[in-house]
Design an enzyme around this catalytic site. Sequence first.
Site, PDB file in Angstrom:
ATOM      1  N   GLU A  11       0.831  -1.201   0.000  1.00 50.47           N
ATOM      2  CA  GLU A  11       0.000   0.000   0.000  1.00 50.47           C
ATOM      3  C   GLU A  11       0.863   1.248   0.000  1.00 50.47           C
ATOM      4  O   GLU A  11       1.670   1.466   0.920  1.00 50.47           O
ATOM      5  CB  GLU A  11      -0.921   0.016   1.221  1.00 50.47           C
ATOM      6  CG  GLU A  11      -1.803   1.263   1.267  1.00 50.47           C
ATOM      7  CD  GLU A  11      -2.687   1.323   2.505  1.00 50.47           C
ATOM      8  OE1 GLU A  11      -3.311   2.373   2.738  1.00 50.47           O
ATOM      9  OE2 GLU A  11      -2.742   0.317   3.230  1.00 50.47           O
ATOM     10  N   HIS A  26      -2.747  10.265  -1.662  1.00 45.70           N
ATOM     11  CA  HIS A  26      -2.843   8.975  -2.341  1.00 45.70           C
ATOM     12  C   HIS A  26      -2.808   9.132  -3.857  1.00 45.70           C
ATOM     13  O   HIS A  26      -2.267   8.284  -4.566  1.00 45.70           O
ATOM     14  CB  HIS A  26      -4.125   8.253  -1.917  1.00 45.70           C
ATOM     15  CG  HIS A  26      -3.967   7.480  -0.648  1.00 45.70           C
ATOM     16  ND1 HIS A  26      -3.519   6.189  -0.622  1.00 45.70           N
ATOM     17  CD2 HIS A  26      -4.164   7.833   0.649  1.00 45.70           C
ATOM     18  CE1 HIS A  26      -3.463   5.754   0.628  1.00 45.70           C
ATOM     19  NE2 HIS A  26      -3.847   6.743   1.424  1.00 45.70           N
ATOM     20  N   LYS A  52      -8.176 -15.423  16.013  1.00 43.12           N
ATOM     21  CA  LYS A  52      -8.349 -15.027  14.609  1.00 43.12           C
ATOM     22  C   LYS A  52      -9.792 -14.673  14.262  1.00 43.12           C
ATOM     23  O   LYS A  52     -10.242 -14.892  13.143  1.00 43.12           O
ATOM     24  CB  LYS A  52      -7.815 -16.126  13.672  1.00 43.12           C
ATOM     25  CG  LYS A  52      -6.340 -16.433  13.908  1.00 43.12           C
ATOM     26  CD  LYS A  52      -5.847 -17.606  13.116  1.00 43.12           C
ATOM     27  CE  LYS A  52      -4.389 -17.898  13.474  1.00 43.12           C
ATOM     28  NZ  LYS A  52      -3.870 -19.097  12.819  1.00 43.12           N
ATOM     29  N   ASP A  57       2.005 -14.389  12.633  1.00 44.32           N
ATOM     30  CA  ASP A  57       0.868 -14.975  11.940  1.00 44.32           C
ATOM     31  C   ASP A  57      -0.027 -13.844  11.437  1.00 44.32           C
ATOM     32  O   ASP A  57      -0.663 -13.159  12.239  1.00 44.32           O
ATOM     33  CB  ASP A  57       0.091 -15.878  12.900  1.00 44.32           C
ATOM     34  CG  ASP A  57      -1.004 -16.673  12.197  1.00 44.32           C
ATOM     35  OD1 ASP A  57      -1.415 -16.267  11.090  1.00 44.32           O
ATOM     36  OD2 ASP A  57      -1.450 -17.686  12.756  1.00 44.32           O
TER      37      ASP A  57
END
Length: 567
Positions: free
Chosen positions: A246, A552, A378, A454
């Site tokens: 990004e 951006h 998660k 993770d």
Amino acid sequence: MEARKRLPTSRPPRPDHSKTAISKASSAAATVKASDALPLPIRLTNLVFFPMFFVAAYYLMIRWREKVRIGAPLHVLNFLDLTAIVSLVSSILYLLNFFGIELIQPILNPRSSDDDFIPADEEPNCAALCPQSPPDTRKSAPISPNSVLPADDEEIVRGVLRGSIPSYSLESRLGDCRRAAGVRREALKRTTGKSLDGLPLDGFDYEAILGQCCEMPVGYVTLPVGIAGPMLLDGKLYHVPMATTEGCLVASTNRGLKAIRDSGGAESVILRDGMTRAPAVRFASAKRAAELRFYLEDPANFDTISVVFKKSSRFARLQGIQCAMAGKNLYMRFRCATGDAMGMNMVSKGVQNVLDFLQGEFPDMEVISISGNFCSDKKPAAVNWIEGRGKSVVCEAVIKEEVVLKVLKTTVAALVELNMLKNLAGSAVAGSIGGFNAHAANIVSAIFIATGQDPAQNIESSHCITMMEAINGGKDVHVSVTMPSIEVGTVGGGTQLASQGALLDLLGVRGANADAPGENARLLATIVAGAVLAGELSLMSALASGHLVKSHMKYNRSSKDVSKIAS
């Protein structure tokens, strides 16, 4: 009501993988009972050693006083004296070990290869640890997994395409992880008819991921890594690695870090450190489930459960058990310290030890799953937001008015108002759980990927509430992030890969901390929180000043001709 015992068929049969080294280790670990944590069952050992200590001590005191009274030499001992001395010493050693001062248990139960991390001199080799699955009986004439493969790669590729050579067995049967990846890749290209030329194959250590990170590899993905900083956190400087695709993310975080650094730095506090696992069990009645709950919540039973829990690891230390019920189903949330490991495997092994132990105390208990989602892993969950999971961290900084104006290009009043309307009220309107922030997940994900964490645990690790308050008469702004469940480790998993290890080295947190176990992982958690603080500060400033879209469009737009790339 008659207690219902668990039927032997309540669990599916486990596949027989005994022909490989890793399956031998797994099956051996599965057969170990929690009661083996001590040489004898814990009730019997307590019944023997506690009275032995007091009886032996009392006898020796009486003998010593009698010898002093009659003037007998103290070093002359009879059989009863020797027996009392041996009993006293053995009971003292047992009591020390029972209360957590380990002297005997490391000898009786040395660390095996099933521990949570493996030193460099004990790393698995390619041929020994590749898991084997049973041959596919649906094929007409499969080759035995242990048979010798042809020397020609072309013949092996044809065997994979025919189905006579299982793709998962290539590493163990070839003894060359790089060659196995190449053969599998070629078979995939022929099966799909798609080119994989853009996916790198060479230049990667495939043995490093065997049995640890990824199965059946065909290459690896490259990601750019940027460095933001330096970060001034708790009086020390850190250069923060971020792996991301990004645009503007690293630059924005870097601007936030500059604002914090120019204002004197940030400070952090670790509120709690404990990984969780919550199995689900079932009884024939809610009353029986409640009896187990009361047993687990009774402080008198905690020491016994703690000894059983830590049997399988040198670093696991049980901190507490939180129970919840749904009818006759019981969910037990175990929380424990895990040293410098993230700790999911460590906690799971400890919980399995306790379940085996409880099966003896409650034979009618039916284990539904080692994980009942009360952990919660998660997934966004209020229990993690409220109780915490992993490392709970608060990080704060005071940004001076001149820095807000010069570096962040906005005002203190605009920042405070935007934080209230966006991060607090806006998130409440959305019914968010742990999402009272601007983009904490952006920074957490980038650091997780760069340091071998993770990535899926970004979900709960990104739980964050961002607070901004005008202070010093409205001239300065106090900004903080509270993150109750940052799940990181510096040993095990992806942290052992070369690239990720190098970036952990950059932060000074690679591996286990020998002097203070767990300190490296806690430091990494504070660095994550500090980077999130910077990212929140910078993005909120861009939104307050209206510069987000402009930035951006300038930095996150490719100048390449997309039509030519597609053709």
